[in-house]
Design a protein around this motif. Structure first.
Motif, PDB file in Angstrom:
ATOM      1  N   ASN A  50       0.818  -1.217   0.000  1.00 28.28           N
ATOM      2  CA  ASN A  50       0.000   0.000   0.000  1.00 28.28           C
ATOM      3  C   ASN A  50       0.849   1.263   0.000  1.00 28.28           C
ATOM      4  O   ASN A  50       0.469   2.270  -0.598  1.00 28.28           O
ATOM      5  N   ASN A  51       1.980   1.212   0.677  1.00 22.50           N
ATOM      6  CA  ASN A  51       2.859   2.375   0.771  1.00 22.50           C
ATOM      7  C   ASN A  51       4.291   1.907   0.541  1.00 22.50           C
ATOM      8  O   ASN A  51       4.893   1.265   1.399  1.00 22.50           O
ATOM      9  N   TRP A  52       4.831   2.195  -0.615  1.00 20.63           N
ATOM     10  CA  TRP A  52       6.124   1.672  -1.051  1.00 20.63           C
ATOM     11  C   TRP A  52       7.236   1.964  -0.046  1.00 20.63           C
ATOM     12  O   TRP A  52       7.942   1.053   0.393  1.00 20.63           O
ATOM     13  N   ASN A  53       7.412   3.219   0.324  1.00 26.29           N
ATOM     14  CA  ASN A  53       8.517   3.603   1.212  1.00 26.29           C
ATOM     15  C   ASN A  53       8.338   3.117   2.640  1.00 26.29           C
ATOM     16  O   ASN A  53       9.318   2.826   3.336  1.00 26.29           O
ATOM     17  N   ARG A  54       7.110   2.993   3.087  1.00 24.52           N
ATOM     18  CA  ARG A  54       6.868   2.531   4.450  1.00 24.52           C
ATOM     19  C   ARG A  54       6.897   1.009   4.544  1.00 24.52           C
ATOM     20  O   ARG A  54       7.571   0.433   5.405  1.00 24.52           O
ATOM     21  N   GLY A  71       9.758   4.417   6.099  1.00 23.99           N
ATOM     22  CA  GLY A  71       9.189   3.961   7.357  1.00 23.99           C
ATOM     23  C   GLY A  71       9.882   2.722   7.860  1.00 23.99           C
ATOM     24  O   GLY A  71      11.014   2.427   7.473  1.00 23.99           O
ATOM     25  N   ASP A  72       9.209   1.971   8.705  1.00 22.51           N
ATOM     26  CA  ASP A  72       9.794   0.751   9.252  1.00 22.51           C
ATOM     27  C   ASP A  72       8.778  -0.381   9.202  1.00 22.51           C
ATOM     28  O   ASP A  72       8.660  -1.172  10.135  1.00 22.51           O
ATOM     29  N   GLY A  73       8.070  -0.469   8.085  1.00 22.01           N
ATOM     30  CA  GLY A  73       6.987  -1.439   7.969  1.00 22.01           C
ATOM     31  C   GLY A  73       7.372  -2.776   7.387  1.00 22.01           C
ATOM     32  O   GLY A  73       6.506  -3.627   7.156  1.00 22.01           O
ATOM     33  N   SER A  98      14.323  -2.677  -7.068  1.00 23.82           N
ATOM     34  CA  SER A  98      14.492  -1.417  -6.350  1.00 23.82           C
ATOM     35  C   SER A  98      14.330  -1.641  -4.844  1.00 23.82           C
ATOM     36  O   SER A  98      14.969  -2.520  -4.271  1.00 23.82           O
ATOM     37  N   LEU A  99      13.446  -0.906  -4.188  1.00 21.46           N
ATOM     38  CA  LEU A  99      13.262  -1.079  -2.746  1.00 21.46           C
ATOM     39  C   LEU A  99      12.700  -2.464  -2.414  1.00 21.46           C
ATOM     40  O   LEU A  99      12.981  -3.020  -1.356  1.00 21.46           O
ATOM     41  N   SER A 100      11.948  -3.042  -3.336  1.00 22.98           N
ATOM     42  CA  SER A 100      11.458  -4.406  -3.154  1.00 22.98           C
ATOM     43  C   SER A 100      12.617  -5.402  -3.174  1.00 22.98           C
ATOM     44  O   SER A 100      12.582  -6.418  -2.467  1.00 22.98           O
TER      45      SER A 100
END
Length: 212
Positions: A50-54, A71-73, A98-100
Motif C-alpha cells: 500500500n505504501n512503497w517507502n513505508r 518507514g519501518d513497515g 528497487s526497494l522491493s
C-alpha cells in the motif's frame, strides 16, 4: 495487501514478489520472460504493498528524494507474506526490484523460509544496510544481485553510493559462502525493470536447486 497469482497453482516452486502500483502493468510480462528462461514449473505470487517507502523499509530513514521518508513497515509486510508460505513441500524464492529488492535481501536475514533471493537493482544504498549485512547472518544460500551501469551516475549523494554498496554486498555474501552472482545491466534505474527482475528470478530458479 492485494495478492495476484500467475502460473500453475500446484507448482512446487513459488516466487514471492512485493510490488508497487507502478509495477502492475509489467508483472505479466515479467512472468512470461521467466517462463521462457527456465524449464522448472513455478507460480509467481505478487503482493501489492500500500505504501512503497513505508511497507518495504526495514527501518526509518530520511527521504533521499522528495519529502516521503522511509518507514519501518518491512517486518509487518514480511509477517503477512510468511503467513502464506507454510507449505514445507514448496520451495519459496523471494525477490523484487528497487526497494522491493532491498526488502527481499533483508528478508532472508530474518527467516530461512526462502531458499533464494532475486535482488534486481536493489536500493542497496539504503542507510545502514551495509553495516547490517556485516553484523548479521544470512539464512539463504542463493543470491542474485544486479545493477544498471548508469545507476550510480546521479547527483543525489546517497543514491550515488549504490555502485560501491553493491560491490560491498557482493563481497560480504561471497565471504559468507553464499552462492551469489552479480550482473551489470545496461542503463539507469528505470530501464527494463521487468526484464531485470525476470533475469534475477530465472537465475535463482536454475542455480539454487542444488542447495536444497
Amino acid at each position: 495487501m492485494d495478492v495476484m497469482e500467475y502460473g500453475n497453482s500446484g507448482a512446487s516452486v513459488i516466487l514471492i514478489q512485493p510490488i508497487g502500483e507502478h509495477e502492475l502493468l509489467g508483472i505479466e510480462h515479467e512472468f512470461d520472460i521467466i517462463r521462457k528462461n527456465t524449464n522448472t514449473d513455478f507460480r509467481l505470487i505478487a503482493y501489492k504493498v500500500n505504501n512503497w517507502n513505508r511497507d518495504l523499509s526495514p527501518w526509518k530513514a530520511p527521504a533521499v528524494f522528495g519529502n516521503d521518508d522511509f518507514g519501518d513497515g518491512a517486518m509487518n509486510t514480511l509477517e503477512e507474506i510468511l503467513s502464506q508460505c507454510k507449505d514445507k513441500s514448496k520451495r519459496y524464492i523471494i525477490g523484487g526490484y528497487s526497494l522491493s529488492g532491498l526488502f527481499s535481501l533483508w528478508a532472508v536475514y530474518q527467516t530461512d523460509v526462502f531458499s533464494g533471493v532475486a535482488a534486481a537493482s536493489p536500493s542497496i544504498w539504503f542507510p545502514g544496510f551495509k553495516e547490517y549485512m556485516e553484523k548479521n547472518a544470512i539464512k539463504s544460500r542463493a543470491v542474485y544481485l544486479s545493477l544498471g551501469d548508469k545507476e550510480e551516475k546521479t547527483r543525489n549523494p546517497v543514491m550515488a553510493k549504490v555502485g560501491e554498496r553493491i560491490h560491498d554486498a557482493y563481497g560480504i555474501l561471497l565471504e559468507s559462502g553464499v552462492n551469489c552472482i552479480f550482473e551489470w545491466n545496461v542503463g539507469n534505474h528505470f530501464k527494463d525493470a521487468e526484464l531485470r527482475t525476470a533475469k534475477a528470478f530465472s537465475w535463482v530458479i536454475n542455480n539454487g536447486e542444488m542447495l536444497n
